[in-house]
Design a protein around this motif. Structure first.
Motif, mmCIF file in Angstrom:
data_model
loop_
_atom_site.group_PDB
_atom_site.id
_atom_site.type_symbol
_atom_site.label_atom_id
_atom_site.label_comp_id
_atom_site.label_asym_id
_atom_site.label_seq_id
_atom_site.Cartn_x
_atom_site.Cartn_y
_atom_site.Cartn_z
ATOM 1 N N ALA A 106 2.682 9.279 7.727
ATOM 2 C CA ALA A 106 2.541 8.424 8.906
ATOM 3 C C ALA A 106 1.572 7.307 8.563
ATOM 4 O O ALA A 106 0.649 7.490 7.767
ATOM 5 N N GLN A 107 1.777 6.149 9.172
ATOM 6 C CA GLN A 107 0.933 5.001 8.870
ATOM 7 C C GLN A 107 0.765 4.123 10.099
ATOM 8 O O GLN A 107 1.561 4.178 11.039
ATOM 9 N N TYR A 108 -0.314 3.322 10.075
ATOM 10 C CA TYR A 108 -0.594 2.421 11.190
ATOM 11 C C TYR A 108 -1.441 1.272 10.678
ATOM 12 O O TYR A 108 -2.426 1.480 9.967
ATOM 13 N N ASN A 109 -1.046 0.041 11.019
ATOM 14 C CA ASN A 109 -1.909 -1.087 10.715
ATOM 15 C C ASN A 109 -2.409 -1.707 12.010
ATOM 16 O O ASN A 109 -1.635 -2.077 12.883
ATOM 17 N N GLY A 149 -7.480 -5.567 11.174
ATOM 18 C CA GLY A 149 -6.969 -5.817 9.834
ATOM 19 C C GLY A 149 -7.035 -4.604 8.934
ATOM 20 O O GLY A 149 -6.925 -4.733 7.698
ATOM 21 N N LEU A 150 -7.165 -3.414 9.527
ATOM 22 C CA LEU A 150 -7.249 -2.189 8.738
ATOM 23 C C LEU A 150 -5.924 -1.439 8.741
ATOM 24 O O LEU A 150 -5.163 -1.465 9.716
ATOM 25 N N PHE A 151 -5.678 -0.737 7.642
ATOM 26 C CA PHE A 151 -4.473 0.075 7.466
ATOM 27 C C PHE A 151 -4.886 1.537 7.385
ATOM 28 O O PHE A 151 -5.865 1.886 6.716
ATOM 29 N N PHE A 152 -4.130 2.402 8.068
ATOM 30 C CA PHE A 152 -4.425 3.836 8.089
ATOM 31 C C PHE A 152 -3.172 4.608 7.663
ATOM 32 O O PHE A 152 -2.056 4.241 8.033
ATOM 33 N N ILE A 184 0.830 -1.216 0.000
ATOM 34 C CA ILE A 184 0.000 0.000 0.000
ATOM 35 C C ILE A 184 0.861 1.261 0.000
ATOM 36 O O ILE A 184 0.628 2.182 -0.784
ATOM 37 N N VAL A 185 1.856 1.299 0.870
ATOM 38 C CA VAL A 185 2.716 2.486 0.942
ATOM 39 C C VAL A 185 3.435 2.697 -0.386
ATOM 40 O O VAL A 185 3.535 3.827 -0.889
#
Length: 285
Positions: A39-42, A47-50, A20-21
């Motif tokens: 910035a990112q967080y899974n 099971g969601l990616f932000f 995704i990134v």
């Protein structure tokens, strides 16, 4: 003469998967975008990616980017939003008879510390019309009783929509909003509760805290939902207390905590740093 490259903030969430990134970075690179912050967080539980990305781009208009992002995001099942970074967030503030949070927000706004544009102040009392006037903000007095609640809320919503408010702040607005109004303001209304939720919900939390002899008092900024004081929490903080404190002591000390917590929540929301994750939030500070 120099020109400033338009900057945007992209927020997205989707089911987590590899790449995704890389895909987002590639999408922006292909369109001449320069990433300035990311910035990112899974969330392994859901099971969601932000992800939040601030980028500069002059090769494509905002409208073109939105259209292309919609096509791009569909392939990942993305929920995404694009915002122009330079635009302050249009805001309406609701208040009753406690003015410390209102005063703090107005000062921070005029000092350039908050990326908001306060368009109106709505109150069920007249106490702060002079404060509003000193900041040149329209003040709307809308009394609320059990008999006039529906009409009053209809007028409030009319003002909020007329001002194009993207954010509504309940700065110690001591009225319970109806389910219909909560639904109309979903995701864009922030309340400050003078307690460290989930403890001491509802009215007079400092009295409840004093009765229980707590050693910490707190404040909670959360999104407004139809369930009283149950909305997704954005920010919290605490202050020490002891057995010698009266209710008045706790109330006075709590005002500072309330103001700071609400200001941080408003700042993060207005900078598009808060993403909803079910009944929780992801905050990219």
């Amino acid at each position: 003469m120099t020109t400033t490259t338009p900057a945007y903030i992209l927020n997205l969430s989707c089911p987590d998967r590899t790449g995704i990134v890389h895909a987002v970075s590639g999408f922006l690179l292909e369109r001449g975008g320069n990433i300035e912050e990311a910035a990112q967080y899974n969330d392994h539980d859901t099971g969601l990616f932000f992800m939040r990305v601030r980028f500069a781009c002059s090769d494509h208009s905002e409208a073109a980017l939105r259209e292309q992002l919609a096509t791009f995001g569909a392939g990942f099942g993305m929920n995404l939003q694009l915002h122009a970074a330079a635009e302050p967030m249009k805001t309406v503030i609701l208040v009753s008879k406690e003015g410390h949070c209102l005063n703090d927000l107005l000062f921070r706004w005029k000092s350039g510390l908050l990326a908001i544009d306060v368009r109106a102040i709505i109150s069920n009392h007249r106490d702060f019309y002079q404060l509003a006037a000193s900041y040149n903000v329209p003040f709307h007095h809308i009394p609320v009783t059990a008999a006039t609640k529906a009409q009053g809320e209809a007028r409030q919503l009319e003002i909020i929509e007329a001002e194009g408010a993207e954010l509504v702040v309940l700065a110690r607005y001591m009225q319970i909003l109806s389910n219909d109004l909560c639904k109309s303001l979903a995701g864009r209304a922030i309340n400050i509760h003078h307690s460290f939720l989930p403890s001491f919900k509802g009215a007079k939390p400092y009295y409840q805290a004093h009765d229980r002899g707590v050693k910490l008092i707190g404040a909670t900024a959360h999104y407004v939902t139809a369930d009283l004081d149950e909305g997704p929490i954005i920010e919290q903080d605490v202050a020490r207390a002891d057995h010698t404190d009266t209710v008045e002591d706790l109330t006075a000390r709590g005002r500072d905590t309330e103001s700071q917590v609400l200001a941080r929540a408003v700042k993060w929301h207005s900078e598009h740093r808060v993403l909803l994750n079910g009944h929780r939030t992801v905050v990219f500070r």
